[in-house]
Design a protein around this motif. Structure first.
Motif, PDB file in Angstrom:
ATOM      1  N   ASN A   4       0.846  -1.180   0.000  1.00  0.00           N
ATOM      2  CA  ASN A   4       0.000   0.000   0.000  1.00  0.00           C
ATOM      3  C   ASN A   4       0.884   1.233   0.000  1.00  0.00           C
ATOM      4  O   ASN A   4       1.895   1.268   0.663  1.00  0.00           O
ATOM      5  N   SER A   5       0.496   2.259  -0.730  1.00  0.00           N
ATOM      6  CA  SER A   5       1.252   3.503  -0.751  1.00  0.00           C
ATOM      7  C   SER A   5       0.310   4.624  -0.377  1.00  0.00           C
ATOM      8  O   SER A   5      -0.770   4.728  -0.943  1.00  0.00           O
ATOM      9  N   VAL A   6       0.686   5.451   0.576  1.00  0.00           N
ATOM     10  CA  VAL A   6      -0.190   6.486   1.075  1.00  0.00           C
ATOM     11  C   VAL A   6       0.509   7.830   0.987  1.00  0.00           C
ATOM     12  O   VAL A   6       1.669   7.939   1.294  1.00  0.00           O
ATOM     13  N   THR A  15      -8.319   4.396   6.705  1.00  0.00           N
ATOM     14  CA  THR A  15      -7.691   3.083   6.645  1.00  0.00           C
ATOM     15  C   THR A  15      -7.950   2.394   7.976  1.00  0.00           C
ATOM     16  O   THR A  15      -7.527   2.890   9.021  1.00  0.00           O
ATOM     17  N   PHE A  44      -5.834  10.109   4.788  1.00  0.00           N
ATOM     18  CA  PHE A  44      -4.811  10.386   3.788  1.00  0.00           C
ATOM     19  C   PHE A  44      -5.489  10.812   2.489  1.00  0.00           C
ATOM     20  O   PHE A  44      -6.703  10.731   2.339  1.00  0.00           O
ATOM     21  N   CYS A  47      -5.029   6.015  -1.200  1.00  0.00           N
ATOM     22  CA  CYS A  47      -4.654   4.721  -0.644  1.00  0.00           C
ATOM     23  C   CYS A  47      -4.657   3.707  -1.784  1.00  0.00           C
ATOM     24  O   CYS A  47      -5.649   3.591  -2.511  1.00  0.00           O
ATOM     25  N   TYR A  48      -3.547   3.002  -1.961  1.00  0.00           N
ATOM     26  CA  TYR A  48      -3.382   2.073  -3.077  1.00  0.00           C
ATOM     27  C   TYR A  48      -3.140   0.656  -2.559  1.00  0.00           C
ATOM     28  O   TYR A  48      -2.374   0.458  -1.620  1.00  0.00           O
ATOM     29  N   TRP A  49      -3.806  -0.299  -3.204  1.00  0.00           N
ATOM     30  CA  TRP A  49      -3.592  -1.718  -2.904  1.00  0.00           C
ATOM     31  C   TRP A  49      -2.807  -2.321  -4.065  1.00  0.00           C
ATOM     32  O   TRP A  49      -3.315  -2.446  -5.176  1.00  0.00           O
ATOM     33  N   LEU A 349       1.868   4.413   9.866  1.00  0.00           N
ATOM     34  CA  LEU A 349       0.688   5.248   9.645  1.00  0.00           C
ATOM     35  C   LEU A 349       0.643   6.431  10.617  1.00  0.00           C
ATOM     36  O   LEU A 349       0.234   7.529  10.249  1.00  0.00           O
TER      37      LEU A 349
END
Length: 421
Positions: A4-6, A15, A44, A47-49, A349
């Motif tokens: 994940n990239s935030v 999240t 944020f 949010c990427y999965w 986080l």
């Protein structure tokens, strides 16, 4: 694993982390579990999965670039300094996000690929790493077998810089990729319990653009800088490691702890400034001056700015402008989907949540002489408008005569125009 990239800091996306007190979280066999759950929410922008390509919500490298990389390039083209850095535990996907793989290139190669090198007056690249709190030039490895560490200096106007760092002129994408691959090959990596080729240093790839523009019929140069930072992962000390790995890990954790302290202090100062601004605005609308003065004295007491320990680490010293100064900064927090990494994920986080509260003040890096001339022109126009208003109020029939008898204003303007040449 990809992760994940935030990114920070405006849109709110929640999240949710679930802490289920099960035996298998600490490596023990499964048994009776505690059904109690604790939900934590973090806000944020994105949010990427990026774990399972077959998942319907899978975020590709191209999607991440469209959201983040395009913002970096647009900011640099406007003349701002931009910084993008990835933070997270070892093996969570920082290098994958920043550099990528041959089949799926990351943010740094994509930014180099999309950059319009031919449109800039001059473009240059730098590539360095911070290993055991010492700076090494990654693009000068072939000249000497064991290069000497470089020193970090601080310019009174330009800020911190590395003395003796090699500068390479770039005119096309292939040159930038060759420099990037050369630096990655010279970077120090080692095998750990989590990753076979874990980065043992912090790497900073810098692209500097110089643009020639014409503003108000005056030629000017704008210099913008992009810092692409791939941080080493935080990790716990393991007595089974050799001495070199323990030393590396200690220095990595030291710099990351200092980075966390700097981010917390900057966030606290930003919150203190915003709260004082809101208090002042409320007091300005108050009923009595006596009450307002008493309230302002109460609000001002005990509100001193926190000291920012930039020089406690080479990393924070070099990123001084990027963290709390003249830069637009994006932070990517990478986390692992593994339940055994719950504590590290929670720490990452929280780290990013603190960084989200920092307020930078970026400005266009224009030529100082051109900026001075523009400000003087604006001041002259403002004074002329004020004089016109006053003359209209008191001498409505002699306004044009007064302005025609003031040749020094036009002479001043001609002098300012000729001073640039």
């Amino acid at each position: 694993p990809q992760s994940n990239s935030v990114k920070t800091p405006e849109l709110m996306l929640h999240t949710r982390l679930t802490s289920s007190l099960e035996g298998r979280l600490d490596g023990r066999s499964e048994g009776l579990t505690d059904s109690r759950e604790k939900f934590l929410e973090f806000g944020f922008d994105f949010c990427y999965w990026s774990v399972d390509p077959a998942a319907p919500n899978y975020a590709s490298q191209e999607e991440v670039f469209q959201d983040l990389g395009v913002c970096v390039l647009s900011g640099a083209s406007e003349g701002y300094n931009v910084c993008l850095f990835a933070y997270g535990q070892t093996g969570s996907g920082k290098t994958y996000t920043m550099m990528g793989t041959p089949d799926s290139i990351g943010l740094t190669p994509r930014i180099c690929q999309v950059s319009h090198w031919h449109l800039f007056l001059e473009s240059a690249s730098f590539f360095l790493e911070i290993y055991n709190e010492r700076v090494r030039d990654l693009l000068r490895g072939a000249e000497q077998k064991k290069p000497a560490p470089l020193r970090v200096r601080e310019h009174p106007e330009k800020g911190p810089y590395v003395q003796g760092l090699s500068q390479h002129v770039v005119t096309e994408y292939k040159q930038a990729v060759d420099l990037l691959e050369e630096g990655i090959a010279n970077r120090i990596t080692a095998a750990t319990h989590v990753h076979d080729a874990s980065s043992r240093s912090h790497a900073i790839f810098t692209i500097q653009y110089t643009q020639a523009i014409l503003e108000n019929n005056l030629p000017s140069e704008i210099v913008s800088k992009i810092n692409l930072v791939d941080l080493a992962g935080s990790e716990r000390a393991d007595p089974q490691y050799c001495r070199d790995r323990i030393t590396e890990g200690a220095n990595i954790n030291k710099s990351l702890v200092t980075l966390g302290i700097v981010i917390s202090a900057l966030a606290q100062n930003s919150q203190m400034f915003s709260s004082s601004q809101s208090i002042n605005s409320v007091l300005s609308e108050g009923e009595g001056s006596t009450v307002g003065s008493q309230s302002s004295s109460l609000s001002g007491s005990g509100r001193r700015q926190c000291f920012i320990p930039y020089r406690d680490s080479v990393l924070t010293w070099l990123l001084k402008d990027s963290l709390g100064g003249n830069s637009k900064t994006i932070m990517i927090a990478t986390v692992s989907p593994s339940s055994s990494s719950y504590n590290e994920t929670l720490s990452t986080l929280r780290y990013a949540a603190h960084a989200r509260n920092i307020v930078n003040k970026p400005r266009v890096n224009e030529d100082a002489n051109v900026r001075l001339i523009r400000e003087l022109r604006e001041e002259i126009d403002r004074l002329k408008s004020m004089l016109l208003i006053k003359k209209t109020q008191y001498f409505p029939h002699t306004v044009h005569y007064c302005f025609s008898s003031m040749p020094h204003l036009s002479e001043t303007r001609r002098f300012l125009q000729s001073s640039l040449f």
